[in-house]
Design a protein around this motif. Structure first.
Motif, PDB file in Angstrom:
ATOM      1  N   GLU A  38       0.809  -1.394   0.067  1.00  0.00           N
ATOM      2  CA  GLU A  38      -0.048   0.063   0.188  1.00  0.00           C
ATOM      3  C   GLU A  38       1.046   1.330  -0.416  1.00  0.00           C
ATOM      4  O   GLU A  38       0.406   2.243  -0.801  1.00  0.00           O
ATOM      5  N   VAL A  39       1.656   1.172   0.533  1.00  0.00           N
ATOM      6  CA  VAL A  39       3.092   2.737   0.636  1.00  0.00           C
ATOM      7  C   VAL A  39       3.574   2.117  -0.443  1.00  0.00           C
ATOM      8  O   VAL A  39       3.899   3.792  -0.607  1.00  0.00           O
ATOM      9  N   SER A  42       1.490   4.124  -2.776  1.00  0.00           N
ATOM     10  CA  SER A  42       1.616   5.960  -3.028  1.00  0.00           C
ATOM     11  C   SER A  42       2.596   6.462  -2.997  1.00  0.00           C
ATOM     12  O   SER A  42       1.990   7.915  -3.921  1.00  0.00           O
ATOM     13  N   ALA A  46       2.486   9.165  -6.129  1.00  0.00           N
ATOM     14  CA  ALA A  46       2.924  10.495  -5.123  1.00  0.00           C
ATOM     15  C   ALA A  46       4.115  10.899  -6.570  1.00  0.00           C
ATOM     16  O   ALA A  46       4.227  12.206  -7.133  1.00  0.00           O
TER      17      ALA A  46
END
Length: 105
Positions: A38-39, A42, A46
């Motif tokens: 999940e990170v 992200s 970004a």
């Protein structure tokens, strides 16, 4: 598509060789293998990239993950939020099989 050079290049037309390390540097942002899926997704969003270079604690490149692979892992029926990049970096073609192996440890 037409490419236009807006600034003249250097007068020296000698060719430079790209190494595998140069190619890895261009592959995407560098992250640690302990990062969760999940990170990582992200970070990709970004950074506006479709891949991440995985590094170990010493900064050595250990793998590469793509947006397609991470999405397949996340969408797998055996996915949990504890899956780390180091669990999936080796298998770029079979995300569900990797997850099954990661859970069997």
């Amino acid at each position: 598509m037409t490419l236009i050079q807006s600034h003249p290049g250097p007068a020296n037309t000698g060719h430079t060789r790209r190494t595998a390390a140069d190619a890895s540097d261009a592959a995407g942002p560098q992250v640690w293998g302990a990062m969760t899926v999940e990170v990582a997704l992200s970070v990709m969003a970004a950074a506006g990239t479709g891949r991440l270079v995985i590094c170990d604690e010493d900064g050595r490149r250990t793998g590469l993950v793509t947006l397609d692979l991470l999405t397949a892992v996340r969408d797998s029926s055996v996915y949990t939020d504890h899956v780390r990049l180091s669990d999936i970096a080796e298998a770029n073609d079979s995300a569900p099989a990797v997850l099954a192996h990661a859970h069997s440890r």
